[in-house]
Design an enzyme around this catalytic site. Structure first.
Site, PDB file in Angstrom:
ATOM      1  N   CYS A 153     -16.943   2.559 -19.132  1.00 24.25           N
ATOM      2  CA  CYS A 153     -17.011   1.559 -18.650  1.00 24.25           C
ATOM      3  C   CYS A 153     -16.996   2.546 -17.298  1.00 24.25           C
ATOM      4  CB  CYS A 153     -15.799   1.045 -19.184  1.00 24.25           C
ATOM      5  SG  CYS A 153     -15.106  -0.148 -17.268  1.00 24.25           S
ATOM      6  N   GLY A 154     -18.040   1.744 -16.428  1.00 22.13           N
ATOM      7  CA  GLY A 154     -18.240   2.305 -15.614  1.00 22.13           C
ATOM      8  C   GLY A 154     -17.315   2.043 -14.348  1.00 22.13           C
ATOM      9  N   HIS A 155     -16.933   0.700 -13.766  1.00 20.67           N
ATOM     10  CA  HIS A 155     -16.088   0.523 -12.916  1.00 20.67           C
ATOM     11  C   HIS A 155     -14.806   0.436 -13.373  1.00 20.67           C
ATOM     12  CE1 HIS A 155     -14.080  -2.664 -15.706  1.00 20.67           C
ATOM     13  NE2 HIS A 155     -13.078  -2.986 -14.564  1.00 20.67           N
ATOM     14  N   HIS A 187     -24.142  -7.493 -22.863  1.00 23.11           N
ATOM     15  CA  HIS A 187     -23.852  -7.413 -21.411  1.00 23.11           C
ATOM     16  C   HIS A 187     -25.495  -7.568 -21.637  1.00 23.11           C
ATOM     17  CE1 HIS A 187     -21.062  -4.192 -22.477  1.00 23.11           C
ATOM     18  NE2 HIS A 187     -19.990  -5.220 -21.050  1.00 23.11           N
ATOM     19  N   ASP A 230     -19.449  -9.891 -14.694  1.00 25.79           N
ATOM     20  CA  ASP A 230     -18.957  -8.936 -14.382  1.00 25.79           C
ATOM     21  C   ASP A 230     -19.096  -8.840 -12.873  1.00 25.79           C
ATOM     22  OD1 ASP A 230     -18.350  -5.787 -13.049  1.00 25.79           O
ATOM     23  OD2 ASP A 230     -18.941  -5.211 -14.734  1.00 25.79           O
ATOM     24  N   CYS A 267     -21.127  -3.067 -11.720  1.00 29.25           N
ATOM     25  CA  CYS A 267     -21.337  -2.349 -12.979  1.00 29.25           C
ATOM     26  C   CYS A 267     -21.428  -1.171 -13.430  1.00 29.25           C
ATOM     27  CB  CYS A 267     -21.827  -4.154 -14.466  1.00 29.25           C
ATOM     28  SG  CYS A 267     -21.793  -3.493 -16.119  1.00 29.25           S
ATOM     29  N   GLY A 268     -21.044   0.109 -13.744  1.00 29.46           N
ATOM     30  CA  GLY A 268     -21.015   0.977 -13.657  1.00 29.46           C
ATOM     31  C   GLY A 268     -21.751   1.509 -14.853  1.00 29.46           C
ATOM     32  N   THR A 269     -21.791   1.389 -16.465  1.00 37.41           N
ATOM     33  CA  THR A 269     -22.967   1.044 -17.255  1.00 37.41           C
ATOM     34  C   THR A 269     -23.787  -0.110 -17.094  1.00 37.41           C
ATOM     35  OG1 THR A 269     -21.670  -0.632 -18.799  1.00 37.41           O
ATOM     36  CG2 THR A 269     -21.279   2.026 -18.473  1.00 37.41           C
TER      37      THR A 269
END
Length: 333
Positions: free
Chosen positions: A91-93, A225, A250, A254-256
């Site tokens: 999870c990026g965030h 997603h 989101d 969204c990082g990913t």
């Protein structure tokens, strides 16, 4: 005051999206790798996720992370990412939130102007470089796992008989990416229910057809997603609404998802290495990404993404579970 457990947390938000970082009370989850710990957690401890993410302690769009000792010698912490929809490989965030919390609570040695934190995630090693001024985290740049396009111009038939065309890419999770225009819906928050329904319909169609499986880790599979790009989006700046299973958006860029979007644009020949790419969320917040190299995943071409964003600490808490609580695993409404 009585409780069956006491969970220590530091809450934050990354460009609008919450990350509830659980800093104590869980113990060490069994498993030789974070991927094995994720599997064990899902099979034997998932009520802990729902207790923290679902109502009444969380909400329908809640997200969090559980800190663990690392399983590899080159990492500072292990991280298990949890949210309403499940337990994510990456999870990026959430990584940006975790890194910010680690710096601002002093759980890592803080170095100015940059503190480097190496995180052991189920998807692999992720490095976060935290810009620090006066002891405060002012931005986080994360080097994500290798990302790649799975397929371009794929087609799926929705339950209403319509066929849509999309690209499929991986950035730590799998993403279906397509213009919102295909559904004939304007990019407007007052049309959010229709936008969400459109994303979920495509998600269901893809997974009904079998869905993607990661070539090196079959425990990572399926699409949860859908990136719905606004008109005018390109390889310099892209606005989007990110529909997520089981039915929410989101709040962050969204990082990913940013990683997957950059991998998709690179596969189309539109985003070269080293070019900044601004990804804007449905609420108008931004991440800036760039591709810093190439790699291989399962013998296929991949890229190495970096993403820069910011998180803010919003509070600290101890979460309890009274033995008489009628919702020991929370609830969704």
């Amino acid at each position: 005051m009585r409780s069956k457990l006491v969970l220590h947390a530091v809450d934050s938000h990354t460009e609008g999206m919450p990350t509830r970082v659980i800093t104590g009370g869980v113990g060490v989850i069994p498993g030789a790798t974070m991927a094995q710990r994720r599997t064990h957690f899902l099979e034997h401890m998932d009520e802990l996720r729902t207790l923290l993410m679902y109502e009444p302690r969380g909400h329908a769009s809640m997200s969090g992370a559980i800190l663990q000792p690392p399983t590899r010698p080159d990492a500072d912490y292990g991280v298990l990412f949890i949210e309403v929809s499940g337990c994510l490989p990456m999870c990026g965030h959430g990584t940006i939130g975790v890194a910010t919390v680690l710096v601002e609570t002093g759980m890592v040695e803080v170095v100015e102007p940059v503190t480097t934190i190496r995180l052991d995630t189920p998807a692999g090693l992720v490095v976060a470089e935290v810009a620090v001024e006066g002891g405060a985290a002012t931005a986080v740049t994360l080097r994500n796992v290798p990302s790649f396009a799975v397929g371009l111009d794929r087609k799926s038939t929705l339950s209403d008989g319509r066929t849509v065309t999309y690209d499929l890419a991986y950035g730590g999770n799998f993403y279906a990416i397509l213009p919102l225009d295909q559904f004939g819906i304007p990019f407007a928050r007052e049309r959010k229910d229709e936008i969400l329904a459109a994303g979920l319909s495509l998600m269901a169609a893809i997974n009904a057809e079998g869905g993607p499986v990661h070539p090196e880790d079959p425990s990572i599979h399926g699409v949860h997603h859908v990136y719905l790009a606004a008109p005018g989006s390109d390889a310099h700046r892209s606005r989007h609404a990110m529909a997520i299973h089981p039915g929410w958006f989101d709040r962050s860029p969204c990082g990913t998802g940013t990683s997957a979007r950059m991998a998709q644009l690179h596969a189309r020949g539109e985003l070269p290495l080293g070019q900044d790419f601004v990804n804007e969320s449905f609420i108008g917040t931004e991440f800036t990404g760039r591709l810093v190299g190439t790699a291989e995943v399962g013998g296929a071409a991949a890229v190495l993404p970096e993403i820069t964003g910011r998180a803010w600490v919003t509070g600290t808490a101890q979460y309890l579970l009274d033995p008489t609580d009628p919702f020991p695993a929370g609830f969704l409404l």
